[in-house]
Scaffold this motif. Sequence first.
Motif, PDB file in Angstrom:
ATOM      1  N   GLY A 100      -8.941  -3.027  -4.970  1.00  0.00           N
ATOM      2  CA  GLY A 100      -8.635  -2.802  -3.498  1.00  0.00           C
ATOM      3  C   GLY A 100      -7.492  -1.776  -3.406  1.00  0.00           C
ATOM      4  N   PHE A 130     -10.540  -1.058  -0.453  1.00  0.00           N
ATOM      5  CA  PHE A 130      -9.863  -1.390   0.201  1.00  0.00           C
ATOM      6  C   PHE A 130     -10.156  -1.747   1.769  1.00  0.00           C
ATOM      7  CE2 PHE A 130      -6.286  -0.590   3.594  1.00  0.00           C
ATOM      8  CZ  PHE A 130      -5.310  -1.725   3.083  1.00  0.00           C
ATOM      9  N   GLU A 132     -12.562  -5.050   2.274  1.00  0.00           N
ATOM     10  CA  GLU A 132     -11.880  -6.225   2.180  1.00  0.00           C
ATOM     11  C   GLU A 132     -10.647  -6.373   3.233  1.00  0.00           C
ATOM     12  OE1 GLU A 132     -10.340  -6.611  -1.719  1.00  0.00           O
ATOM     13  OE2 GLU A 132     -12.313  -6.599  -2.597  1.00  0.00           O
ATOM     14  N   LEU A 183      -6.369  -9.890  -3.639  1.00  0.00           N
ATOM     15  CA  LEU A 183      -5.622  -8.593  -3.868  1.00  0.00           C
ATOM     16  C   LEU A 183      -4.773  -8.867  -5.038  1.00  0.00           C
ATOM     17  CD1 LEU A 183      -4.662  -7.978  -0.213  1.00  0.00           C
ATOM     18  CD2 LEU A 183      -6.493  -6.773  -1.471  1.00  0.00           C
TER      19      LEU A 183
END
Length: 503
Positions: free
Chosen positions: A396, A403, A406, A428
Amino acid sequence: MFAELPLLSLLIWLPILGGVVAIMLGDQRDLLKPFALGIAAVTMLLSFGLYTGFDSNTHQMQFVEKLPWIETFNIFYHLGVDGFSMPLIILTTISTLLVVVAAWEVIQHRPSQYLAAFLIMEGLMIAVFSALDAVLFYVFFEAMLIPLFLVIGIWGGPNRVYATLKFFLYTFFGSVFLLVALLYLRHVSDSFAILDFHTVALSLDEQIWLLLAFLIAFAVKVPMWPVHTWLPDAHVEAPTGGSVILAAITLKIGGYGFLRFALPIAPDASLALDWVIITLSLIAVVYIGFVALAQTDLKKLIAYSSIAHMGFVTLGLFIVFDIFANASTGSGAVLAIEGAMVQMISHGFISAAMFLAVGVLYDRMHTREISAYGGVVNNMPKFAAFAVFFAMANAGLPGTSGFVGEFMVILAAFQANFWFAFLAATTLILGAAYTLWMVKRVFFGEVANKEVQALSDINRREFWMLASLAVVVLLIGIWPAPLLEVMHASVEHLLTQVSQSKL
């Protein structure tokens, strides 16, 4: 131009017929490889016509084709795409082309059947995403498993028989419930058209039973916890191409099934039982993240990370009901559904890239054990740069596609429930933990052994294979607008459907 062509039929039947011809070419490798590559490339280019000819201002089905099939039962060869299915079809065509390129020098055993299996599978998966008739959908939904079953069973690892049987039993079990649900919907709507299912009035009990049937069928595909155990075994035993298609496309059919069937057909049941699916999704995100930390096999680590990342998809799809309950506007719900879709597309590209990277190492070392590596960057700097980039995207890293989806789902989750967002955000940390731990052990440090010292860096074919995926992952990460625009009208229409009771 494309609007005048039966474009969806071309996309379905060109690779299927190409696969049949590939089998007939047999061991004529000088003809076979360019032919398979040409079919995959043409199919991919044709799929771009779906994007260029797509009207993003409407939720209506586009590129529609409808022909009578079994008229006695009112069954049609009915195809069409909207903002949900069109990006998934393009993901399918790109992934298949990369699988053909990846197999170029590696597959020595029955190459014609291997390439044919993927071409045929490509056509069947495109058909799943574009079918608007329930019988047509179910036929292709089942048929696409056959080539994948053969790929794992013939070209897989030493435990391939166990993995294929487990894969078949899990998916067949889910499919039985899907068939029963579709037949019941035919009974109450007097139609097999999927769009007619969306408008039929159903009691809460009917919706609950239908939702449970859809949940069983599509949860196996995603796969959601606790019906996920077939996936790591299938990935470990599958050849590189099988893992790429399994992660990039097959898992997405589960998410697509929720979008096309569960949410619009059973909105009241989805509201009543959303807590079940949200709980299972958060378990996948958190618990499976810890499981990934413990893995010693590269493919198993990526497989478990896939389950965790797909948990974001189901979380994003079902938190919309809590958002409607808690927020004065529907902007958070739009963010949740679009985030789930972006996550599906992003995970398709990133997981494909990671399995291709593992395949590059496996072709040279013939082991997937993390302990067998170390210091790979010293001998394979170009490859290490790509592999670390994809690993960071998988964790992410901002600026990559991993990234965007999410982050959108986590932002939306805050409007539903703080604890949903908090638990989802642990990915994360966990994602960074298992990813960095893997990167450190495989790519950095001292060179582990003589085999690693003898490694050669990626060749031109492997470079362009990985570079093309890196460009896509970066492009979606920096500029997701083209992807979001095509799905926006479809997302808003779905939210209109799920916000209206069918009781």
